[in-house]
Design an enzyme around this catalytic site. Sequence first.
Site, PDB file in Angstrom:
ATOM      1  N   SER A  46       0.251  -0.784   0.380  1.00 17.48           N
ATOM      2  CA  SER A  46       0.238   0.261  -0.031  1.00 17.48           C
ATOM      3  C   SER A  46       0.775   1.038  -0.058  1.00 17.48           C
ATOM      4  O   SER A  46       1.695   1.902  -0.907  1.00 17.48           O
ATOM      5  CB  SER A  46      -1.261   0.165   1.397  1.00 17.48           C
TER       6      SER A  46
ATOM      7  N   LYS B 277     -21.952  18.109   5.972  1.00 16.82           N
ATOM      8  CA  LYS B 277     -20.996  18.529   7.291  1.00 16.82           C
ATOM      9  C   LYS B 277     -20.612  17.240   8.388  1.00 16.82           C
ATOM     10  O   LYS B 277     -19.219  17.388   8.809  1.00 16.82           O
ATOM     11  CB  LYS B 277     -21.361  19.944   7.563  1.00 16.82           C
TER      12      LYS B 277
END
Length: 278
Positions: free
Chosen positions: A104, A156
């Site tokens: 990764s 949000k």
Amino acid sequence: MLIILAVALFSGAAAFFHSTKLSDRLSSSDDQIGIVRVEGVIMDSESLVEWIRDLRNEPSVKGVLIRVNSPGGAVTPSQEISRAVARLAKQKPVVVSMSSAAASGGYYISAPATCIFANPSTITGSIGVIMELTNVADLMEKIGVKRQSLTSGKLKGAGTPFRKMTRDEREYLQSIVDDMHDQFVRAVAKGRHMDLKEVRAIADGRVFTGRQARTVGLVDKLGGMEDAAAELKSLCGLSGSIPTVEQPEKKRPFIERIMSNIHITLDATGLPQGLLVR
């Protein structure tokens, strides 16, 4: 305790002078090979990026060997180090030597190198991005705790652990993961000179052994650090015994240096949740 402290002080002083000596060697007129070590979970990039830049700008450093032993980590530090490696590889040969794992984020860093070596059993690849979010809504309901929040927009509060995720929030967060994954894939394709479709076909998060990674084009050769060093010397047109220079030890608070020498650490932080390349 006095004896232990005396030994610790001596060891700390020796490490300090050794680090200073390594730093001074960067101005040497002799040909040198730079060493970069990427070890453990990648959560910060500043010191490594600075060291790579120093090696790039030093004329006596003819090439750089990067030893990677990392399972990955946060996206942005991995990306910053990867870009630093790409800039370095434009000016000097860069050879990566993969240890137990270069997966990764560890592979993100490796991709731009001139040549990549892996051991047959190295775990690498894992080209993917994961966002992990905890949800405790059911637990809060069971214990009778309710939470209220005011936001400036419907997205949000996306990812809050105190309620179930809405469909719009899931799509929004998934788009972030997908965009970061696309950046990762494009970086691998560019670094390895591979077609995007070819990289996408294997960029589903799976890991490969070093031998499998060579078959699919993620690494160039099989071998250990000694083999990688020999390849680097060849790329640099060097032969014989060549001095190496490693990153000076990062300066730490005096008391922390003492305690670390008697195997006591002052840092007990855990890994934060969030976006990780895995």
